[in-house]
Design an enzyme around this catalytic site. Structure first.
Site, PDB file in Angstrom:
ATOM      1  N   ASP A   8     -36.915 -21.005  -4.737  1.00 16.53           N
ATOM      2  CA  ASP A   8     -37.812 -20.328  -5.671  1.00 16.53           C
ATOM      3  C   ASP A   8     -39.240 -20.658  -5.258  1.00 16.53           C
ATOM      4  O   ASP A   8     -39.593 -21.841  -5.119  1.00 16.53           O
ATOM      5  CB  ASP A   8     -37.586 -20.806  -7.113  1.00 16.53           C
ATOM      6  CG  ASP A   8     -36.262 -20.295  -7.685  1.00 16.53           C
ATOM      7  OD1 ASP A   8     -35.513 -19.656  -6.937  1.00 16.53           O
ATOM      8  OD2 ASP A   8     -35.996 -20.545  -8.874  1.00 16.53           O
ATOM      9  N   ASP A 129     -29.235 -10.742 -15.667  1.00 14.47           N
ATOM     10  CA  ASP A 129     -29.522 -12.036 -16.280  1.00 14.47           C
ATOM     11  C   ASP A 129     -29.226 -11.934 -17.764  1.00 14.47           C
ATOM     12  O   ASP A 129     -29.890 -11.172 -18.482  1.00 14.47           O
ATOM     13  CB  ASP A 129     -30.991 -12.414 -16.064  1.00 14.47           C
ATOM     14  CG  ASP A 129     -31.358 -12.429 -14.582  1.00 14.47           C
ATOM     15  OD1 ASP A 129     -30.456 -12.653 -13.756  1.00 14.47           O
ATOM     16  OD2 ASP A 129     -32.541 -12.225 -14.270  1.00 14.47           O
TER      17      ASP A 129
END
Length: 241
Positions: A8, A129
């Protein structure tokens, strides 16, 4: 079972968030390129990258870093984070990214997802998600009021080439992934599914491999690597086992 170590990126650094909360950000010393080199050196072939700057701005902020990783290491990379138009997808495919992950933009506008799949066949991954069964959008700050399985049913024939299912309640918590929820998604999905969110130990990887569902393609591992709960040498053995 493909294993996707995660990177990330925020402000050119490797970071991890807890449940997607930017206020609960942990920065790590290694740069994204150094981390990718580490994964490559251990023999990994796949890499999951999220551009958190992109998620916040809707721009391909870290395209240069992604390009450097692709050029140097010849890894199969999937990239997500704020990809909201066909131009951004084109930029990533041009630098050699294998899959471009669409999330919020695809959930808000199914037609965009359809166009992307038509223009970039076999290159579009869909990031679902979910929190308590409902899809979240906009960096997990908003509930879309759409049930995950209902949305999937609507877009199942669009030509998505990979689906990444994340249980937000598990992400960054190292409490094991939501295997049961992932299997439900895999049972419905017309494309392969990646398990995401909550991997805590090598036992989670073993459990994922034991799931009797041919539609589950792989698993993403992030925070557990950075925190030392999973040793890369052990993880590589599971790739080759």
């Amino acid at each position: 079972m493909k294993i996707f170590p995660a990177i990330d990126i925020k402000d050119k650094k490797c970071v991890r968030l807890v449940k997607g909360d930017f206020d609960k950000k942990i920065e790590y010393e290694m740069s994204p390129v150094e981390q990718a080199a580490k994964y490559k050196d251990h023999g990994f072939k796949n890499l999951h990258i999220v551009d958190l700057d992109g998620a916040l701005t809707g721009e391909t902020i870290n395209l240069d870093i992604i390009q450097e990783i692709v050029k140097k290491f010849d890894l199969n990379i999937e990239i997500g984070g704020g990809i909201r138009n066909l131009e951004s997808i084109q930029k990533y495919t041009d630098v050699g990214v294998e899959k471009v992950i669409l999330g919020s933009a695809a959930i808000k506008d199914k037609n965009f997802l359809k166009q992307a799949c038509e223009k970039f066949p076999n290159r579009i991954a869909l990031g679902l998600d979910a929190k308590d069964g409902y899809l979240s959008i906009s960096g997990w700050k908003e509930n879309s009021n759409q049930l995950t399985l209902d949305y999937l049913n609507d877009v199942n024939d669009y030509g998505v080439s990979r689906l990444i299912y994340t249980d937000i309640n598990r992400d960054g918590m190292k409490q094991s992934p939501n295997f049961e929820g992932t299997v439900k998604v895999a049972d419905k999905s017309n494309c392969p599914v990646i398990i995401s969110g909550g991997v805590s130990s090598i036992l989670d990887i073993k459990k994922a491999k034991e799931i009797n569902n041919k539609n589950i393609e792989g698993i993403i591992v992030g925070k557990a690597i950075y925190d030392g709960d999973i040793i890369l040498d052990e993880l590589v053995k599971e790739v080759n086992a």
